[in-house]
Every structure is written in structure tokens, then in C-alpha cells.
Design a protein around this motif. Structure first.
Motif, PDB file in Angstrom:
ATOM      1  N   ASP A 258      19.979  30.370  47.033  1.00  0.00           N
ATOM      2  CA  ASP A 258      19.630  31.030  45.714  1.00  0.00           C
ATOM      3  C   ASP A 258      20.392  32.013  45.313  1.00  0.00           C
ATOM      4  OD1 ASP A 258      18.219  32.271  43.780  1.00  0.00           O
ATOM      5  OD2 ASP A 258      16.632  33.267  45.090  1.00  0.00           O
ATOM      6  N   PRO A 259      21.069  31.949  43.909  1.00  0.00           N
ATOM      7  CA  PRO A 259      22.154  32.672  43.730  1.00  0.00           C
ATOM      8  C   PRO A 259      21.682  34.159  43.460  1.00  0.00           C
ATOM      9  CG  PRO A 259      21.463  31.270  41.913  1.00  0.00           C
ATOM     10  CD  PRO A 259      20.855  30.936  43.174  1.00  0.00           C
ATOM     11  N   VAL A 260      20.586  34.173  43.193  1.00  0.00           N
ATOM     12  CA  VAL A 260      19.741  35.724  42.927  1.00  0.00           C
ATOM     13  C   VAL A 260      19.655  36.455  44.004  1.00  0.00           C
ATOM     14  CG1 VAL A 260      17.599  36.659  41.858  1.00  0.00           C
ATOM     15  CG2 VAL A 260      18.406  34.786  40.797  1.00  0.00           C
ATOM     16  N   THR A 261      19.371  36.079  45.362  1.00  0.00           N
ATOM     17  CA  THR A 261      19.065  36.677  46.526  1.00  0.00           C
ATOM     18  C   THR A 261      20.046  36.371  47.652  1.00  0.00           C
ATOM     19  OG1 THR A 261      17.504  34.908  47.374  1.00  0.00           O
ATOM     20  CG2 THR A 261      16.422  36.539  45.948  1.00  0.00           C
ATOM     21  N   SER A 262      21.360  35.952  47.483  1.00  0.00           N
ATOM     22  CA  SER A 262      22.266  35.940  48.156  1.00  0.00           C
ATOM     23  C   SER A 262      23.578  36.599  47.850  1.00  0.00           C
ATOM     24  CB  SER A 262      22.556  34.244  48.341  1.00  0.00           C
ATOM     25  OG  SER A 262      22.876  33.904  47.430  1.00  0.00           O
ATOM     26  N   PRO A 263      24.623  36.821  48.499  1.00  0.00           N
ATOM     27  CA  PRO A 263      25.810  37.622  48.170  1.00  0.00           C
ATOM     28  C   PRO A 263      26.643  36.886  47.157  1.00  0.00           C
ATOM     29  CG  PRO A 263      25.514  37.704  50.353  1.00  0.00           C
ATOM     30  CD  PRO A 263      24.484  36.733  50.025  1.00  0.00           C
ATOM     31  N   THR A 264      27.305  37.522  46.146  1.00  0.00           N
ATOM     32  CA  THR A 264      28.249  36.833  45.302  1.00  0.00           C
ATOM     33  C   THR A 264      29.454  36.224  45.729  1.00  0.00           C
ATOM     34  OG1 THR A 264      29.170  38.833  44.619  1.00  0.00           O
ATOM     35  CG2 THR A 264      27.025  38.481  43.437  1.00  0.00           C
ATOM     36  N   SER A 265      30.222  36.954  46.581  1.00  0.00           N
ATOM     37  CA  SER A 265      31.419  36.588  46.827  1.00  0.00           C
ATOM     38  C   SER A 265      31.664  35.508  48.107  1.00  0.00           C
ATOM     39  CB  SER A 265      32.223  37.734  47.348  1.00  0.00           C
ATOM     40  OG  SER A 265      31.678  38.139  48.757  1.00  0.00           O
ATOM     41  N   SER A 266      32.612  34.894  48.212  1.00  0.00           N
ATOM     42  CA  SER A 266      32.554  33.786  49.178  1.00  0.00           C
ATOM     43  C   SER A 266      32.362  34.284  50.565  1.00  0.00           C
ATOM     44  CB  SER A 266      33.794  32.953  49.137  1.00  0.00           C
ATOM     45  OG  SER A 266      34.031  32.324  47.872  1.00  0.00           O
ATOM     46  N   GLY A 302      17.175  41.235  52.155  1.00  0.00           N
ATOM     47  CA  GLY A 302      17.090  42.733  52.318  1.00  0.00           C
ATOM     48  C   GLY A 302      18.498  43.236  52.388  1.00  0.00           C
ATOM     49  N   ALA A 303      19.246  42.605  53.258  1.00  0.00           N
ATOM     50  CA  ALA A 303      20.599  42.871  53.600  1.00  0.00           C
ATOM     51  C   ALA A 303      21.604  42.490  52.648  1.00  0.00           C
ATOM     52  CB  ALA A 303      21.078  42.399  54.807  1.00  0.00           C
ATOM     53  N   THR A 304      21.118  41.782  51.535  1.00  0.00           N
ATOM     54  CA  THR A 304      22.278  41.309  50.397  1.00  0.00           C
ATOM     55  C   THR A 304      22.987  42.454  49.634  1.00  0.00           C
ATOM     56  OG1 THR A 304      21.059  39.072  50.312  1.00  0.00           O
ATOM     57  CG2 THR A 304      22.533  40.092  48.346  1.00  0.00           C
ATOM     58  N   PRO A 305      22.252  43.430  49.137  1.00  0.00           N
ATOM     59  CA  PRO A 305      23.087  44.552  48.507  1.00  0.00           C
ATOM     60  C   PRO A 305      24.165  45.069  49.362  1.00  0.00           C
ATOM     61  CG  PRO A 305      20.770  44.690  48.226  1.00  0.00           C
ATOM     62  CD  PRO A 305      20.899  43.753  49.098  1.00  0.00           C
ATOM     63  N   LEU A 306      23.854  45.301  50.724  1.00  0.00           N
ATOM     64  CA  LEU A 306      24.734  45.915  51.501  1.00  0.00           C
ATOM     65  C   LEU A 306      26.111  44.899  51.923  1.00  0.00           C
ATOM     66  CD1 LEU A 306      25.400  48.294  53.610  1.00  0.00           C
ATOM     67  CD2 LEU A 306      24.364  46.977  55.182  1.00  0.00           C
ATOM     68  N   PHE A 310      30.237  45.483  50.914  1.00  0.00           N
ATOM     69  CA  PHE A 310      31.544  45.769  51.732  1.00  0.00           C
ATOM     70  C   PHE A 310      32.170  44.234  51.408  1.00  0.00           C
ATOM     71  CE2 PHE A 310      28.579  48.365  54.196  1.00  0.00           C
ATOM     72  CZ  PHE A 310      29.621  49.395  54.405  1.00  0.00           C
ATOM     73  N   THR A 311      31.753  43.568  50.690  1.00  0.00           N
ATOM     74  CA  THR A 311      32.574  42.075  50.673  1.00  0.00           C
ATOM     75  C   THR A 311      32.993  41.866  49.172  1.00  0.00           C
ATOM     76  OG1 THR A 311      30.543  40.938  50.314  1.00  0.00           O
ATOM     77  CG2 THR A 311      31.548  40.992  52.568  1.00  0.00           C
ATOM     78  N   ARG A 312      32.574  42.533  48.031  1.00  0.00           N
ATOM     79  CA  ARG A 312      32.739  42.294  46.774  1.00  0.00           C
ATOM     80  C   ARG A 312      34.102  42.574  46.463  1.00  0.00           C
ATOM     81  NH1 ARG A 312      29.093  45.378  44.385  1.00  0.00           N
ATOM     82  NH2 ARG A 312      27.575  43.992  44.004  1.00  0.00           N
ATOM     83  N   PRO A 313      34.947  41.556  45.769  1.00  0.00           N
ATOM     84  CA  PRO A 313      36.139  41.603  45.452  1.00  0.00           C
ATOM     85  C   PRO A 313      36.608  42.852  44.592  1.00  0.00           C
ATOM     86  CG  PRO A 313      35.669  39.480  45.312  1.00  0.00           C
ATOM     87  CD  PRO A 313      34.295  40.432  45.221  1.00  0.00           C
ATOM     88  N   THR A 314      37.768  43.542  44.691  1.00  0.00           N
ATOM     89  CA  THR A 314      38.240  44.626  44.077  1.00  0.00           C
ATOM     90  C   THR A 314      38.280  44.317  42.462  1.00  0.00           C
ATOM     91  OG1 THR A 314      39.494  45.696  45.771  1.00  0.00           O
ATOM     92  CG2 THR A 314      40.031  46.483  43.537  1.00  0.00           C
ATOM     93  N   ILE A 315      37.978  44.910  41.667  1.00  0.00           N
ATOM     94  CA  ILE A 315      38.070  44.765  40.095  1.00  0.00           C
ATOM     95  C   ILE A 315      39.363  44.796  39.669  1.00  0.00           C
ATOM     96  CG2 ILE A 315      37.434  45.467  37.928  1.00  0.00           C
ATOM     97  CD1 ILE A 315      34.918  46.731  39.086  1.00  0.00           C
ATOM     98  N   TYR A 316      39.928  43.840  39.060  1.00  0.00           N
ATOM     99  CA  TYR A 316      41.281  43.599  38.522  1.00  0.00           C
ATOM    100  C   TYR A 316      41.510  44.762  37.581  1.00  0.00           C
ATOM    101  CZ  TYR A 316      45.552  42.025  36.216  1.00  0.00           C
ATOM    102  OH  TYR A 316      46.859  41.700  35.814  1.00  0.00           O
ATOM    103  N   GLY A 317      42.548  45.062  38.077  1.00  0.00           N
ATOM    104  CA  GLY A 317      43.470  46.613  37.365  1.00  0.00           C
ATOM    105  C   GLY A 317      42.708  47.991  38.035  1.00  0.00           C
ATOM    106  N   HIS A 318      41.860  48.129  38.638  1.00  0.00           N
ATOM    107  CA  HIS A 318      41.012  49.232  39.179  1.00  0.00           C
ATOM    108  C   HIS A 318      41.901  49.927  39.915  1.00  0.00           C
ATOM    109  CE1 HIS A 318      37.554  51.732  40.302  1.00  0.00           C
ATOM    110  NE2 HIS A 318      38.024  51.645  41.778  1.00  0.00           N
ATOM    111  N   LYS A 319      42.847  49.720  40.971  1.00  0.00           N
ATOM    112  CA  LYS A 319      43.608  50.693  41.582  1.00  0.00           C
ATOM    113  C   LYS A 319      44.735  51.051  40.630  1.00  0.00           C
ATOM    114  CE  LYS A 319      42.925  48.540  46.310  1.00  0.00           C
ATOM    115  NZ  LYS A 319      43.485  47.902  47.368  1.00  0.00           N
TER     116      LYS A 319
END
Length: 326
Positions: A258-266, A302-306, A310-319
Motif C-alpha cells: 500500500d503506497p500510503v502506509t509504506s515508505p517512499t524510497s526503495s 507505525g514505523a513508516t515515518p521513522l 532515515f532513508t528518504r533521498p537528499t533533495i536535489y540541490g539541497h547541499k
């Protein structure tokens, strides 16, 4: 001049996604109806109808809620819940569970895409805790190809599921062909491992979801189960029974994705699936319940936001911007 952002669209809408998942589940659902007869058909119809009615009611009370009544999300929730319930469950319990899923598992948070927990699994856990007797009553599938057909008011032979029987007696009556083809006790989402695998693989091929969550979930459950079984075969069922018995395949392909309740990154999906599979193994092996998919799904939801943190990719240009400010 109007500036247009360079967005890329995959060309798949929410209704299309929902109805593809429903289509992938239909073969297993139809086989379940054929095997468990009219009571299973009535339960399926009750869950679907209740889901639509509750969704429509919530749309009337809160028109600003996300989603639409005809986007297929409510139908999918009702179908998933029906496939996770005992096929001969009283219809009022099916309606109650579906109402809980839609009202308290989804709409109370604001509608489609806002819920932190999978609505169908939330409802199943509530029903299991509140009505343990009815939720653990399993009947033998009828041999429809021999002309047998369950009718309302006709009780079939009942007993424990494959994993439940092992939990109670420590003995396993494995019917590998039955587990793969759908002639063993269980819910409509447990009986035919073959149809569930084929449906899940078709969804991956259709790019409805990626392979990360299903593969990680299955490995997370089967790797420790295999190692412990090799060390002490009397402690738990063999790995094949762990795979084909219970709701592991339904959970791995149709619920955990389910894309709503699971993490976004691979990478997050791999963590999520591995944790889910490990929890299923732990609950099955050391818990009081023979099946742990619903509990494991809610815990990992419940652990998905956490995990995302820690696994969401860095936003392009952020650094780059941070370096410029320094």
C-alpha cells in the motif's frame, strides 16, 4: 508568461491503480467463493456494499475529504478485508469490520492518502481481539468440481488452519498441492498461494508497485524461519508451510505494498519489508496467535515515518544551497 515545471507523469491514475489491484485479487476471490460457497459470496458482497455505503456517507458529511467515492479505494478495502476473514463469518461481523475500516481506519484521518495504518488490517485486528471465537472458525473447502456447494445455514466440517493446527498440537498435516491450489482451510486470501503469487507478479509487471516490499517481506520471514527450522524442526513448521499457509503472500503482495502506509524510497521499502517479515516470523513462532501478518503490518505502518526519515533521498540541490549560505 506561464512557467511550467518539468514534471514527469507515469500515466496511471488512482482509480486505474485501485482497479488493477482488484483485478489481480479477483481470481483468488472467485476460487474462494467456489470453494466456500454461498456464505463466502454473501460475506464478500456485504463487505463491498458496506464499504461503498460508508464511503458515500463520509463524503456527504465531509465533502472536503481526499479521494472520491468511485475511485476504487473503498472497494479494495472491502475486498482485502473479506479475503482476510473466515469465509463463513457472520455477515454482521463482516459489515462491522468494514465500517471500522472505512470510518476509523481511513475517513477519520481525512480520506484517501491520509491514513497512517492499513484500514483492512486495522479492522481485522479489532475483530480478532473482540470476537476471537468467530474469527477462528474455519471450515473445509467444498469440492465444487464434485458438485458440493455450501449453502446458508449449512455447516461444513471445521477445524484449525495449517499453522493453527501446528500451534495447537505441534504436528503438521501438510498438503502442498492443497495449499498452492486452494483446497485447504483458511480465509479466501490464504487458500490459493498460486493465484496470489500470479496476481502479485502481474502487478509488479504492470508497475503498480516495485519488487522491494514483497521480496523483502518474504525473505524477512523465510530466512529466520528456515534457519530455526534447520536447527530444531520440531519448533515450527517447515519453510514451505510458512510460505503457503496463512496470509503471508496476501500481505506481502497486496497489503504491505500500500503506497500510503509504506515508505517512499526503495531502501525504505526494503527496511519496511524486512521488518514486516521478521515480525510475522516472531509472532507466528513465539506469540499466542498462529498468524501475525495483520499485527506486523500495523506495527510497521507505525514505523513508516521513522523509516522515511532515515532513508528518504537528499533533495536535489539541497547541499549546494547550504554551501552557498556558508
Amino acid at each position: 508568461m506561464t512557467l511550467r515545471a518539468p514534471h514527469a507523469h507515469e500515466g496511471i491514475s488512482i482509480p486505474t491503480l485501485m482497479f488493477k489491484v482488484i483485478l489481480a485479487l479477483l481470481p483468488a476471490a472467485v476460487l474462494g467463493v467456489l470453494q466456500f460457497g454461498v456464505p463466502a459470496l454473501l460475506l464478500l458482497f456485504t463487505c463491498l456494499l458496506t464499504a461503498l455505503l460508508c464511503e458515500g456517507l463520509c463524503r456527504k458529511l465531509n465533502p472536503q475529504a481526499e479521494g472520491r467515492a468511485n475511485d476504487g479505494a473503498a472497494l479494495l478495502t472491502g475486498l482485502l478485508l473479506a479475503m482476510s476473514l473466515p469465509p463463513h463469518l457472520p455477515l454482521w461481523l463482516g459489515a462491522l469490520g468494514t465500517a471500522i475500516a472505512i470510518l476509523f481506519g481511513k475517513q477519520i484521518y481525512g480520506g484517501l492518502g491520509q491514513n497512517p495504518f492499513n484500514p483492512a488490517m486495522l479492522a481485522r485486528v479489532v475483530l480478532l481481539i473482540a470476537f476471537p471465537v468467530q474469527m477462528t472458525h474455519w471450515v473445509d473447502p467444498a469440492a465444487f468440481y464434485d458438485g458440493n456447494w455450501y449453502l446458508p445455514g449449512v455447516d461444513g466440517h471445521s477445524g484449525a488452519t495449517l499453522l493453527g493446527g501446528f500451534k495447537e498440537s505441534g504436528h503438521l498435516s501438510l498438503n502442498l498441492v492443497g495449499q498452492w491450489l486452494g483446497t485447504a482451510r483458511g480465509s479466501m486470501g490464504e487458500t490459493s498461494a498460486l493465484l496470489l503469487v500470479l496476481g502479485g507478479l502481474w502487478l509488479i509487471w504492470q508497475q503498480v508497485f516495485s519488487w522491494h516490499v514483497p521480496v523483502a517481506t518474504l525473505l524477512g520471514a523465510l530466512v529466520p524461519a528456515t534457519l530455526l527450522w534447520l536447527i530444531n524442526p520440531a519448533l515450527l513448521p517447515d519453510p514451505v508451510s510458512q510460505l503457503t499457509g496463512g496470509g503471508l503472500l496476501l500481505g506481502a503482495f497486496f497489503i504491505a505494498t500500500d503506497p500510503v502506509t509504506s515508505p517512499t524510497s526503495s531502501r525504505g521499502k526494503l527496511w519496511f519489508g524486512a521488518g514486516l517479515g521478521a515480525l510475522v516470523f516472531i509472532i507466528r513462532t513465539f506469540g499466542n496467535f498462529p498468524e501475525g501478518v495483520a499485527f506486523a503490518v500495523l506495527i510497521m505502518n507505525g514505523a513508516t515515518p521513522l523509516i522515511d526519515h532515515f532513508t528518504r533521498p537528499t533533495i536535489y540541490g539541497h547541499k549546494v544551497r547550504k554551501e552557498e549560505q556558508a
